[in-house]
Structures are given as structure tokens and as C-alpha cells.
Write a protein that holds these residues in place. Structure first.
Motif, short mmCIF file in Angstrom:
data_model
loop_
_atom_site.label_atom_id
_atom_site.label_comp_id
_atom_site.label_asym_id
_atom_site.label_seq_id
_atom_site.Cartn_x
_atom_site.Cartn_y
_atom_site.Cartn_z
N PRO A 111 -8.73 2.79 7.69
CA PRO A 111 -8.97 4.14 8.23
C PRO A 111 -7.77 4.65 9.02
N LEU A 112 -7.64 5.97 9.06
CA LEU A 112 -6.65 6.60 9.93
C LEU A 112 -7.27 7.85 10.54
N SER A 113 -6.81 8.19 11.72
CA SER A 113 -7.30 9.41 12.38
C SER A 113 -6.21 9.97 13.27
N VAL A 122 -8.86 14.62 12.54
CA VAL A 122 -8.76 14.38 11.09
C VAL A 122 -8.97 12.89 10.83
N GLN A 123 -9.84 12.60 9.89
CA GLN A 123 -10.08 11.21 9.50
C GLN A 123 -9.83 11.04 8.01
N GLY A 124 -9.14 9.99 7.68
CA GLY A 124 -8.81 9.71 6.29
C GLY A 124 -8.92 8.22 6.00
N THR A 125 -8.65 7.87 4.76
CA THR A 125 -8.75 6.47 4.34
C THR A 125 -7.64 6.14 3.37
N LEU A 126 -6.97 5.03 3.64
CA LEU A 126 -6.03 4.46 2.67
C LEU A 126 -6.76 3.30 1.99
N GLN A 167 1.76 0.54 5.87
CA GLN A 167 2.13 1.36 7.02
C GLN A 167 1.80 2.82 6.74
N ILE A 168 1.21 3.46 7.73
CA ILE A 168 0.86 4.88 7.63
C ILE A 168 1.48 5.61 8.81
N ASN A 175 2.54 15.80 7.55
CA ASN A 175 2.86 14.95 6.41
C ASN A 175 2.41 13.53 6.72
N VAL A 176 1.59 12.97 5.84
CA VAL A 176 1.11 11.61 5.99
C VAL A 176 1.86 10.73 4.98
N SER A 177 2.65 9.82 5.51
CA SER A 177 3.48 8.95 4.66
C SER A 177 2.87 7.56 4.58
N VAL A 178 2.86 7.01 3.38
CA VAL A 178 2.30 5.68 3.12
C VAL A 178 3.38 4.79 2.54
N LEU A 179 3.49 3.58 3.06
CA LEU A 179 4.40 2.59 2.52
C LEU A 179 3.67 1.25 2.45
N VAL A 180 3.57 0.69 1.24
CA VAL A 180 2.95 -0.62 1.05
C VAL A 180 3.99 -1.53 0.43
N GLU A 181 4.26 -2.66 1.12
CA GLU A 181 5.27 -3.61 0.65
C GLU A 181 4.67 -5.00 0.52
#
Length: 376
Positions: free
Chosen positions: A325-327, A253-257, A280-281, A336-342
């Protein structure tokens, strides 16, 4: 050194309000509380602002204590009225040896107010500078359209100079804004227009907020009413995660933040070179087991000794989108894909070095979780 001081500019060399300046007629005094007797809503907003904490800010005081000999240069932006300063320092061409004299008009109470009303609204002719000039007031008003011009803000927020090998200023927000080509002023975003009375009982009219929330990170713990004001903060960033609708077990699986600087007409982050974003992903399966994680740091990197130098800068320019990118390998069940931006004002390591226990060092910009199901 003389050339350096000329580069630094008059706003660093001397206070905005000269020693012994008298309060305009019709005012009880020069403090923000004196202005707030009438301009109550503006005063309440200013009280929670980072401007109001420019002197009392614990991090600033720690930085000032490192090298107090040159602190006179810093305080002309952090306490811009001369009588907020215990001594008067006059530039001589040697930053470590200005002409110093005790200030007989020093007000410790006024000093605590930091960047206060008179920092921008004091007028040399004994009037209060106003942006519109159409106000009927108990004090003289001098129309000054420059109060709505970015040049006013840049007099402190554009400060780039090398004083010594280990002593630099690197606040380049003004140039970043100029290079963006934006027609919006600093005030457009940081002092948004609102319709309300200028003072209780007055007519509803166009005025500007005086919250000056900056990055939305407060300088101390917030009281409940202060938190209500900070809830109005809107980050310049839009954060979006793109994943496929579903994926076959065992497939990659490939995705993009995507982090998009959608609303700031300067880099994100801007200002103090210590600031950075941390994205952080984490990918976890249905049982909560960690399958993949990645972290991206976005900001400047400096070395401060033996010579201060910027080593890298990957900040996000105005209207730029940064793709991360994430994979991961898709398991049998859902993930579950969790995203945290600080946004960090200062790193935890540097905060510990400065003994900033309990000091707010970061703000959450985005936090969400997106699920992905396996195909059947």
C-alpha cells in the motif's frame, strides 16, 4: 556426518563424469568448444549463460576461498566433470577430510567452462545423451528422455543441508516447484523450445535454447552480443500500480503496488538465500519535491554467525500477489508516482565485504512513472 552426506546426495559427493573418461568416438574432445564446432547456436547461447560462468563467477570464487577445506562439495555442482578438478575427493563421512588425490587428467581449460555440455550430455556407454534420440550424428547418441525432466535440474538446484553450525546449503527451488503442483518442467521455462537447425545446414526442427539466464543477472559485464541474449529474459513477476483517476487537493490518496508471481513455478526470488527484491515507491509534486516514499524488501533474512539460521522469509509464492500500500496527501497540482523494482543477487553491503567491485549485483525488473491530476 555419514547420515548428512547421504542426505546431501550422490550428486554432491562425486562428479557426474568420472576421472579419465574418454571423449565419445567422433568427438575431438570433451570441452564445450568441441561440441560447438557443430552445435554452433547452442554453443553461442551457452557461452553467455550462468552455467558457463559457474566456475569463473567472482562471487563463487570468493565464497570458495572462505573455507577451501570443504570446497570439494561445492565444485561437484560447479564443475561436474572430475577432470575439471585438480584433485579427486572421495567422501569418507567427514566432510573436512575426504580422501584426496592429485588428478593426473586435470584440464584447467575445461575447468573454466564450469557447467559444460558433458555435465548433462555425457553417457556412461560412450554415447552422447540426447533428449529425442532421432539424431544422425558423427558420434553415438543415447536416447535419454530424462534430459527433459526436472529431476535433472534438481540434482544441483535442490540442495538443503546443514554441514556445520556456520556452513549450510539452502537451495530449495526443487521443493518449491514440487509444492506448486505445476505440470511444467524446469526446462519449459529455462530452456524454451525453438524451431531451428540443430547444426548449420541441418533441417529445421524442435530444439531447446541453452541460455540458462536464471534471474537475468549476468556474472560479468556484458558484451553487446551478450546483451542481445539477455534482452530475451522475462521476469516471473508482473508489476502493477493502482491509483485513482484523480484526487481532490488536500485529500488522502491511497493506492496499491501489486507484485504478482505470474510465471515462476517457484518462489521469487529463489535459489541463493542472499537474493531479494527491493520495491521502491516515490511520490513527487510537479516541482519534483518528494512528498512520500516507501521501500519493501522481499526475500529471506539469515544470521550466519555463531549459527546460521533463517530469521524470516517473505518471498512471493507461485501465483501469489503481494500488495504494497501507499498513501499521501494530494497537493494542489499534479503528482508523479515512480516505481522501481530490482532483483538483487547480493546486497551492496555484502558485495563490499567480499570486495566485489564492479560485479553485477542486481537487475531492474520494473521501472515506470504514473501521473495523478487534481480534481477541479
Amino acid at each position: 556426518m555419514i547420515a548428512l552426506l547421504l542426505l546431501m546426495g550422490a550428486h554432491w559427493e562425486s562428479p557426474r563424469v568420472p576421472p579419465g573418461a574418454a571423449a565419445p568416438s567422433g568427438l575431438a574432445g570433451m570441452k564445450a568448444s568441441d561440441c560447438g564446432a557443430c552445435h554452433q547456436e547452442i554453443y553461442k547461447e551457452w557461452q553467455v549463460s550462468v552455467h558457463a560462468h559457474a566456475w569463473t563467477d567472482v562471487q563463487f570464487q570468493k565464497e570458495l576461498a572462505k573455507d577451501p577445506e570443504v570446497g570439494w562439495v561445492c565444485i561437484n555442482c560447479h564443475t561436474p566433470a572430475a577432470d575439471q578438478q585438480a584433485e579427486i575427493a572421495v567422501a569418507t563421512g567427514d566432510v573436512r577430510n575426504p580422501e584426496r588425490s592429485e588428478n593426473p587428467n586435470f584440464s584447467s581449460e575445461w575447468q573454466q567452462e564450469g557447467i559444460t555440455c558433458m555435465s548433462c550430455h555425457w553417457g556412461e556407454d560412450g554415447a552422447i545423451r540426447g533428449p529425442y534420440g532421432d539424431t544422425s550424428a558423427p558420434h553415438p547418441v543415447q536416447h535419454d528422455p530424462g534430459l527433459q525432466d526436472s529431476e535433472l535440474c534438481m540434482s544441483c538446484h535442490q540442495a538443503v543441508a546443514r554441514v556445520e553450525d556456520t556452513l549450510v546449503c539452502s537451495f530449495n527451488t526443487g521443493v518449491e516447484w514440487q509444492e506448486s503442483g505445476s505440470e511444467a518442467s524446469c526446462q519449459s521455462c529455462h530452456m524454451p523450445k525453438v524451431e531451428r537447425p540443430l547444426l548449420p545446414g541441418g533441417p529445421v526442427r524442435e530444439v531447446r535454447q541453452h541460455l540458462f539466464l536464471g534471474s537475468g543477472i549476468p556474472k560479468d559485464a556484458l558484451e553487446p552480443h551478450e546483451a542481445d541474449y539477455y534482452a530475451l529474459f522475462q521476469s516471473g513477476l508482473d508489476v502493477r500500480l493502482e491509483l485513482p483517476d484523480a484526487a481532490a487537493p488536500g485529500s488522502l490518496v491511497q493506492g496499491t503496488l501489486t507484485l504478482h508471481n505470474a510465471r515462476a513455478d517457484h518462489y521469487v526470488p529463489s535459489g541463493d538465500p542472499e537474493r531479494y527484491l527491493l520495491a521502491q515507491i516515490q511520490v513527487r509534486d510537479a516541482q519534483g519535491e518528494l512528498l512520500s516514499q516507501s521501500t519493501a524488501r522481499i526475500g529471506q533474512r539469515w544470521i550466519w554467525w555463531p549459527k546460521a539460521e533463517r530469521l524470516a522469509d517473505n518471498r512471493i509464492a507461485p501465483d501469489e500477489s503481494r500488495e504494497l500500500p501507499l498513501s499521501f496527501a494530494m497537493p494542489e497540482g499534479a503528482v508523479n508516482v515512480s516505481v522501481l523494482v530490482e532483483h538483487y543477487r547480493i546486497s551492496p553491503e555484502n558485495a563490499a565485504y567480499h570486495e566485489l567491485d564492479g560485479y553485477p549485483i542486481k537487475k531492474e525488473i520494473a521501472a515506470f512513472t504514473q501521473s495523478l491530476s487534481p480534481t477541479r
